[in-house]
Design a protein around this motif. Structure first.
Motif, PDB file in Angstrom:
ATOM      1  N   SER A   1      12.568 -23.752 -50.616  1.00  0.00           N
ATOM      2  CA  SER A   1      11.941 -22.454 -50.832  1.00  0.00           C
ATOM      3  C   SER A   1      12.637 -21.763 -52.004  1.00  0.00           C
ATOM      4  O   SER A   1      13.776 -22.102 -52.348  1.00  0.00           O
ATOM      5  CB  SER A   1      12.052 -21.587 -49.578  1.00  0.00           C
ATOM      6  N   LEU A   2      11.971 -20.815 -52.586  1.00  0.00           N
ATOM      7  CA  LEU A   2      12.523 -20.116 -53.739  1.00  0.00           C
ATOM      8  C   LEU A   2      13.841 -19.402 -53.405  1.00  0.00           C
ATOM      9  O   LEU A   2      14.675 -19.202 -54.270  1.00  0.00           O
ATOM     10  CB  LEU A   2      11.494 -19.124 -54.289  1.00  0.00           C
ATOM     11  N   ASP A   3      14.048 -19.077 -52.124  1.00  0.00           N
ATOM     12  CA  ASP A   3      15.301 -18.430 -51.736  1.00  0.00           C
ATOM     13  C   ASP A   3      16.351 -19.415 -51.226  1.00  0.00           C
ATOM     14  O   ASP A   3      17.360 -19.021 -50.650  1.00  0.00           O
ATOM     15  CB  ASP A   3      15.069 -17.281 -50.747  1.00  0.00           C
ATOM     16  N   GLY A   4      16.149 -20.720 -51.451  1.00  0.00           N
ATOM     17  CA  GLY A   4      17.214 -21.698 -51.250  1.00  0.00           C
ATOM     18  C   GLY A   4      17.262 -22.448 -49.942  1.00  0.00           C
ATOM     19  O   GLY A   4      18.272 -23.083 -49.641  1.00  0.00           O
ATOM     20  N   PHE A   5      16.182 -22.450 -49.163  1.00  0.00           N
ATOM     21  CA  PHE A   5      16.200 -23.115 -47.859  1.00  0.00           C
ATOM     22  C   PHE A   5      15.325 -24.360 -47.871  1.00  0.00           C
ATOM     23  O   PHE A   5      14.219 -24.358 -48.415  1.00  0.00           O
ATOM     24  CB  PHE A   5      15.733 -22.159 -46.765  1.00  0.00           C
ATOM     25  N   ILE A   6      15.808 -25.440 -47.230  1.00  0.00           N
ATOM     26  CA  ILE A   6      15.031 -26.671 -47.124  1.00  0.00           C
ATOM     27  C   ILE A   6      14.376 -26.802 -45.755  1.00  0.00           C
ATOM     28  O   ILE A   6      13.491 -27.637 -45.574  1.00  0.00           O
ATOM     29  CB  ILE A   6      15.872 -27.919 -47.443  1.00  0.00           C
ATOM     30  N   ALA A   7      14.821 -26.002 -44.808  1.00  0.00           N
ATOM     31  CA  ALA A   7      14.207 -25.924 -43.480  1.00  0.00           C
ATOM     32  C   ALA A   7      14.331 -24.482 -43.017  1.00  0.00           C
ATOM     33  O   ALA A   7      15.274 -23.787 -43.393  1.00  0.00           O
ATOM     34  CB  ALA A   7      14.892 -26.860 -42.488  1.00  0.00           C
ATOM     35  N   GLY A   8      13.386 -24.071 -42.216  1.00  0.00           N
ATOM     36  CA  GLY A   8      13.445 -22.727 -41.662  1.00  0.00           C
ATOM     37  C   GLY A   8      14.406 -22.678 -40.487  1.00  0.00           C
ATOM     38  O   GLY A   8      15.082 -23.664 -40.168  1.00  0.00           O
TER      39      GLY A   8
ATOM     40  N   VAL B   1      15.411 -31.203 -56.912  1.00  0.00           N
ATOM     41  CA  VAL B   1      14.918 -30.096 -56.087  1.00  0.00           C
ATOM     42  C   VAL B   1      13.501 -29.754 -56.528  1.00  0.00           C
ATOM     43  O   VAL B   1      13.257 -29.487 -57.699  1.00  0.00           O
ATOM     44  CB  VAL B   1      15.825 -28.851 -56.231  1.00  0.00           C
ATOM     45  N   MET B   2      12.587 -29.790 -55.577  1.00  0.00           N
ATOM     46  CA  MET B   2      11.209 -29.387 -55.832  1.00  0.00           C
ATOM     47  C   MET B   2      11.027 -28.007 -55.205  1.00  0.00           C
ATOM     48  O   MET B   2      11.024 -27.878 -53.981  1.00  0.00           O
ATOM     49  CB  MET B   2      10.248 -30.421 -55.258  1.00  0.00           C
ATOM     50  N   VAL B   3      10.951 -26.988 -56.053  1.00  0.00           N
ATOM     51  CA  VAL B   3      10.900 -25.603 -55.590  1.00  0.00           C
ATOM     52  C   VAL B   3       9.480 -25.256 -55.147  1.00  0.00           C
ATOM     53  O   VAL B   3       8.516 -25.487 -55.876  1.00  0.00           O
ATOM     54  CB  VAL B   3      11.379 -24.639 -56.692  1.00  0.00           C
ATOM     55  N   VAL B   4       9.398 -24.712 -53.951  1.00  0.00           N
ATOM     56  CA  VAL B   4       8.117 -24.337 -53.348  1.00  0.00           C
ATOM     57  C   VAL B   4       7.995 -22.813 -53.398  1.00  0.00           C
ATOM     58  O   VAL B   4       8.949 -22.105 -53.062  1.00  0.00           O
ATOM     59  CB  VAL B   4       8.047 -24.847 -51.891  1.00  0.00           C
ATOM     60  N   PRO B   5       6.846 -22.288 -53.812  1.00  0.00           N
ATOM     61  CA  PRO B   5       6.694 -20.840 -53.970  1.00  0.00           C
ATOM     62  C   PRO B   5       6.522 -20.096 -52.645  1.00  0.00           C
ATOM     63  O   PRO B   5       5.440 -19.641 -52.291  1.00  0.00           O
ATOM     64  CB  PRO B   5       5.446 -20.717 -54.855  1.00  0.00           C
ATOM     65  N   VAL B   6       7.641 -20.001 -51.924  1.00  0.00           N
ATOM     66  CA  VAL B   6       7.665 -19.263 -50.665  1.00  0.00           C
ATOM     67  C   VAL B   6       9.091 -18.761 -50.443  1.00  0.00           C
ATOM     68  O   VAL B   6      10.044 -19.391 -50.902  1.00  0.00           O
ATOM     69  CB  VAL B   6       7.194 -20.148 -49.476  1.00  0.00           C
TER      70      VAL B   6
END
Length: 175
Positions: free
Chosen positions: A11-18, A136-141
């Motif tokens: 995620s754009l704020d640096g997380f790979i899992a919630g 790293v593939m950044v996801v817009p969330v």
């Protein structure tokens, strides 16, 4: 010789899992075309994952796309764990030691990548001086919490060098 690559959607704020290893946030994005992931998949010879990643959530759970790379990866998988399951899992080798897991995965990968999945295994590989590259593939969330891409409070910085010719966030680890 195989190279170890830590790849992750982040995620754009640096997380790979919630929170609680939740991967459902990725469901809406996993269906979108991703040329970088497609290019990587063709170069992966083995996967090395942590037990939390192996047994964790999958954004495609209970669908035909369940598994690594949307269910398209069907090569050897190695899981680093001190708690292997009591029953064997077809196509999966459980290993209790990092260096042994890396060596076995590298042998299986041949000239291709060992794709490292999971933040903790990636951290261990970096600390042991074994990781070669990071993608790293950044996801817009913005997730706001969960598992960070890399978390080592108080640890020294890890220098990365952007790989030439890559438009993605693909870096070489420079120890």
């Amino acid at each position: 010789m195989a190279r170890l690559l830590y790849s992750a959607a982040m995620s754009l704020d640096g997380f790979i899992a919630g929170p609680d290893q939740d991967m459902s946030w990725l469901t809406d994005y996993a269906a979108e075309p991703n040329p970088t992931a497609d290019r990587l998949l063709s170069r992966v010879g083995a996967v090395l994952a942590g037990n939390a990643t192996f047994g964790g959530g999958d954004p495609n759970e209970d669908t035909e796309a369940e598994g690594a790379f949307g269910g398209r990866y069907d090569g050897p998988m190695f899981v680093l764990t001190h708690r292997p399951p009591s029953e064997p899992v077809p196509g999966v080798t459980f290993v209790g030691d990092l260096r042994t897991a890396v060596a076995e995965a590298a042998t299986a990968a041949g000239e291709d990548y060992v794709n490292v999945l999971g933040a903790d295994v990636a951290r261990q590989c970096i600390e042991a001086g074994l990781l070669d590259e990071v993608l790293v593939m950044v996801v817009p969330v913005l997730l706001g919490g969960g598992t960070r891409l890399f978390d080592r409070p108080g640890g020294p910085p890890v220098a990365l060098e952007r790989l030439a010719g890559e438009d993605a966030h693909w870096y070489r680890v420079t120890y």
